[in-house]
Write an enzyme that holds these catalytic residues in place. Structure first.
Site, PDB file in Angstrom:
ATOM      1  N   ARG A  36     -13.265   0.032  -2.472  1.00  0.00           N
ATOM      2  CA  ARG A  36     -13.757   0.046  -4.279  1.00  0.00           C
ATOM      3  C   ARG A  36     -15.434   0.139  -4.262  1.00  0.00           C
ATOM      4  O   ARG A  36     -15.712   0.329  -5.365  1.00  0.00           O
ATOM      5  CB  ARG A  36     -13.694  -1.864  -4.270  1.00  0.00           C
ATOM      6  CG  ARG A  36     -12.441  -1.650  -4.863  1.00  0.00           C
ATOM      7  CD  ARG A  36     -12.126  -3.591  -5.274  1.00  0.00           C
ATOM      8  NE  ARG A  36     -11.021  -3.976  -5.204  1.00  0.00           N
ATOM      9  CZ  ARG A  36     -10.693  -5.127  -5.397  1.00  0.00           C
ATOM     10  NH1 ARG A  36     -10.951  -5.925  -4.652  1.00  0.00           N
ATOM     11  NH2 ARG A  36      -9.169  -4.826  -5.114  1.00  0.00           N
ATOM     12  N   LYS A  53       3.070 -13.546  -1.879  1.00  0.00           N
ATOM     13  CA  LYS A  53       3.751 -14.602  -2.668  1.00  0.00           C
ATOM     14  C   LYS A  53       4.542 -13.752  -3.401  1.00  0.00           C
ATOM     15  O   LYS A  53       4.274 -12.879  -4.249  1.00  0.00           O
ATOM     16  CB  LYS A  53       2.485 -15.364  -3.127  1.00  0.00           C
ATOM     17  CG  LYS A  53       1.996 -16.182  -2.424  1.00  0.00           C
ATOM     18  CD  LYS A  53       0.799 -16.907  -2.357  1.00  0.00           C
ATOM     19  CE  LYS A  53       0.371 -18.133  -3.722  1.00  0.00           C
ATOM     20  NZ  LYS A  53      -0.847 -18.195  -3.830  1.00  0.00           N
ATOM     21  N   GLY A 113      -5.361  -5.349  -3.260  1.00  0.00           N
ATOM     22  CA  GLY A 113      -6.124  -5.145  -3.005  1.00  0.00           C
ATOM     23  C   GLY A 113      -5.818  -4.623  -0.902  1.00  0.00           C
ATOM     24  O   GLY A 113      -6.714  -3.606   0.020  1.00  0.00           O
ATOM     25  N   GLY A 166      -4.525  -7.418  -8.956  1.00  0.00           N
ATOM     26  CA  GLY A 166      -3.712  -8.338 -10.202  1.00  0.00           C
ATOM     27  C   GLY A 166      -3.920  -6.989 -11.565  1.00  0.00           C
ATOM     28  O   GLY A 166      -2.548  -7.651 -12.398  1.00  0.00           O
TER      29      GLY A 166
HETATM   30  P1  ADP Z   1      -1.733  -7.347  -1.836  1.00  0.00           P
HETATM   31  O1  ADP Z   1      -3.707  -7.172  -2.014  1.00  0.00           O
HETATM   32  O2  ADP Z   1      -1.786  -5.388  -1.471  1.00  0.00           O
HETATM   33  O3  ADP Z   1      -1.704  -7.401  -3.591  1.00  0.00           O
HETATM   34  P2  ADP Z   1      -0.840  -9.345  -1.399  1.00  0.00           P
HETATM   35  O4  ADP Z   1      -2.873 -10.001  -0.969  1.00  0.00           O
HETATM   36  O5  ADP Z   1      -0.401  -9.657  -2.321  1.00  0.00           O
HETATM   37  O6  ADP Z   1      -1.673  -8.131  -1.389  1.00  0.00           O
HETATM   38  O7  ADP Z   1      -0.304  -9.624   0.372  1.00  0.00           O
HETATM   39  C1  ADP Z   1      -1.767  -9.254   1.158  1.00  0.00           C
HETATM   40  C2  ADP Z   1      -1.517 -10.288   2.656  1.00  0.00           C
HETATM   41  O8  ADP Z   1       0.092 -10.611   3.020  1.00  0.00           O
HETATM   42  C3  ADP Z   1      -1.151  -9.510   4.824  1.00  0.00           C
HETATM   43  O9  ADP Z   1      -2.646  -9.878   4.534  1.00  0.00           O
HETATM   44  C4  ADP Z   1      -0.183  -9.548   5.244  1.00  0.00           C
HETATM   45  O10 ADP Z   1      -0.670 -10.466   5.964  1.00  0.00           O
HETATM   46  C5  ADP Z   1       0.530 -10.575   4.121  1.00  0.00           C
HETATM   47  N1  ADP Z   1       1.939 -10.523   4.700  1.00  0.00           N
HETATM   48  C6  ADP Z   1       2.681  -9.981   4.085  1.00  0.00           C
HETATM   49  N2  ADP Z   1       3.803  -9.744   4.810  1.00  0.00           N
HETATM   50  C7  ADP Z   1       4.116 -11.307   5.813  1.00  0.00           C
HETATM   51  C8  ADP Z   1       4.998 -12.223   6.012  1.00  0.00           C
HETATM   52  N3  ADP Z   1       5.579 -11.668   7.016  1.00  0.00           N
HETATM   53  N4  ADP Z   1       4.380 -13.268   6.600  1.00  0.00           N
HETATM   54  C9  ADP Z   1       2.806 -14.126   5.832  1.00  0.00           C
HETATM   55  N5  ADP Z   1       2.167 -13.201   5.074  1.00  0.00           N
HETATM   56  C10 ADP Z   1       2.786 -11.877   5.324  1.00  0.00           C
END
Ligand code: ADP
Ligand code: MG
Length: 396
Positions: free
Chosen positions: A39, A201, A354, A378
């Site tokens: 970033r 989530k 991110g 987001g």
């Molecule tokens: P981004 O920032 O790319 O939008 P998110 O914040 O939605 O992504 O999610 C990222 C997190 O999701 C990572 O820290 C990863 O460890 C977690 N994650 C991925 N798969 C699983 C899983 N099966 N169980 C728990 N956490 C998970």
């Protein structure tokens, strides 16, 4: 959303002007060390342009969620150092946000970075008058406002939204580039169009899934959110992450997808472990047979291969959210295979989020291997959901 009227950086006179620049410098930190400076790098072109125009630059940005408190671990001071290295010139760091003597006296060709704007509770306040008071303080430093903090444009915050009403304004290069890419994804994308979603989530992504369902050809689901999908299909998910309250919504989405003829790809195999840790023994099981005392931490190899095959056939791909807990090497394979597939897409491939951006860099990929790596999680998702982004609306 109408975005055609976004004023560009070139359309605004900058010579000898004092510029307030909103950047997104919200980088991941571990023990005070920046683990991914993507970033900061993405903010450089606009800053360089402003300096080349002979502007005096005051940057405002946030880090994490200090919720109006001066949390030292969320100080932007390590960011000031990295920013200075990447710019190849001095960055003056101001501890003060309001009443900053450095910001008040900034000269042409200089850069001042103000401390974490979210140390001020007014930044994120729901009360417009409170936000406006802070926005006026920021505006007092400048003649012009440039909005380049894409990762925050979905927030109605003082330094993103309210300040734009107080000064002549334009979008920086990063905001303009991000919006351009999002337009390509939403206005007649080349087909087949595939979206891959993961991350922790479902609740973060349910809106985008729902809005994209009638626009995509393939939707692949991995990450922690896949277990809410498996649970909706009545499967045993053991100790895996789940959002039980969203099961009915997910069921609805699945039946809507069937009616629309949209292929939703769900995992057929899962990498499980007895607990959430780096050093636990991974086992691959069928998605129909997750043991009740285990949790799913990555998609299995068969699933990763089938997601990769589907991605390779697409001409437009948007990916957000790691496929597994990539922070632990034992559970990074799914994310790696999906990232690899994105690098071979012949059309446009976009990585958003991110953690997703940090994941591809951590796994050894180069930014240039992808069509575009978005700095916004987001913000991109809300745009794709069809929502208005306050920080963009304010620029119109
Ligand atoms: P981004 O920032 O790319 O939008 P998110 O914040 O939605 O992504 O999610 C990222 C997190 O999701 C990572 O820290 C990863 O460890 C977690 N994650 C991925 N798969 C699983 C899983 N099966 N169980 C728990 N956490 C998970
Ligand atoms: Mg994230």
């Amino acid at each position: 959303m109408t975005i055609s009227t976004l004023a560009t950086l070139e359309s605004i006179a900058l010579h000898g002007k004092r510029v307030l620049l909103r950047c997104d410098l919200n980088v991941p930190l571990k023990d005070g060390v920046i683990t991914d400076d993507g970033r900061i790098r993405a903010s450089i072109p606009t800053i360089k342009y402003l300096l080349a125009q002979g502007a005096a630059v005051v940057i405002t940005a946030h880090l994490g969620r200090p919720k109006g408190e001066r949390k030292p671990e969320l100080s932007l001071s390590p960011v000031a150092i990295r920013l200075s290295e990447l710019l190849g010139s001095k960055v003056i760091f101001s501890n003060e946000i309001v009443n900053s003597s450095q910001a008040k006296t900034v000269k042409s060709g200089e850069v001042v970075l103000l401390e974490n704007i979210r140390y001020e509770a007014a930044e994120t306040s729901k009360d417009e008058a409170e936000r406006t008071t802070l926005a006026k303080e920021l505006a007092s430093y400048a003649d012009v406002f440039i909005s380049d903090g894409f990762g925050a444009v979905h927030r109605k915050h003082a330094s993103v939204y309210d300040v734009a009403k107080l000064l002549p304004h334009a979008a920086g290069y990063l905001v303009a580039a991000e919006i351009e890419v999002l337009k390509k994804l939403t206005q007649s994308p080349e087909r087949p169009y595939g979206v891959v979603l993961g991350g922790a989530k479902v609740s973060d992504k349910i809106g985008v899934i729902s809005n994209l369902l009638d626009k995509v050809n393939v939707l692949a689901i991995g990450g922690g959110m896949l277990f809410t999908f498996l649970a909706a299909q009545g499967k045993e998910i053991g100790k895996s992450l789940v959002e039980t309250d969203l099961i009915p919504t997910v069921k609805e989405l699945l039946s809507r997808a069937e009616e629309l003829g949209v292929k939703i790809l769900l995992p057929t195999d899962i990498v499980v472990a007895p607990e959430f840790a780096a050093d636990v023994k991974p086992t691959t099981v069928s998605a129909d047979a997750i043991p009740s005392d285990q949790m799913g931490l990555d998609i299995g190899p068969e699933t990763a291969a089938s997601f990769a095959a589907a991605i390779s056939e697409c001409k437009t791909v948007f990916w957000n959210g790691p496929m597994g807990v990539f922070e632990f090497p034992n559970f990074a394979n799914g994310t790696k295979v999906v990232a690899k597939a994105l690098t071979s897409v012949s059309g446009i491939s976009v990585v958003g989020g991110g953690d997703s951006a940090a994941a591809v860099r951590k796994l050894g990929f180069n930014d240039s291997e992808f069509g575009y790596i978005s700095t916004g999680g987001g913000a991109s998702l809300e745009y794709l959901e069809g929502k208005e982004l306050p920080g963009i609306v304010a620029l119109n």
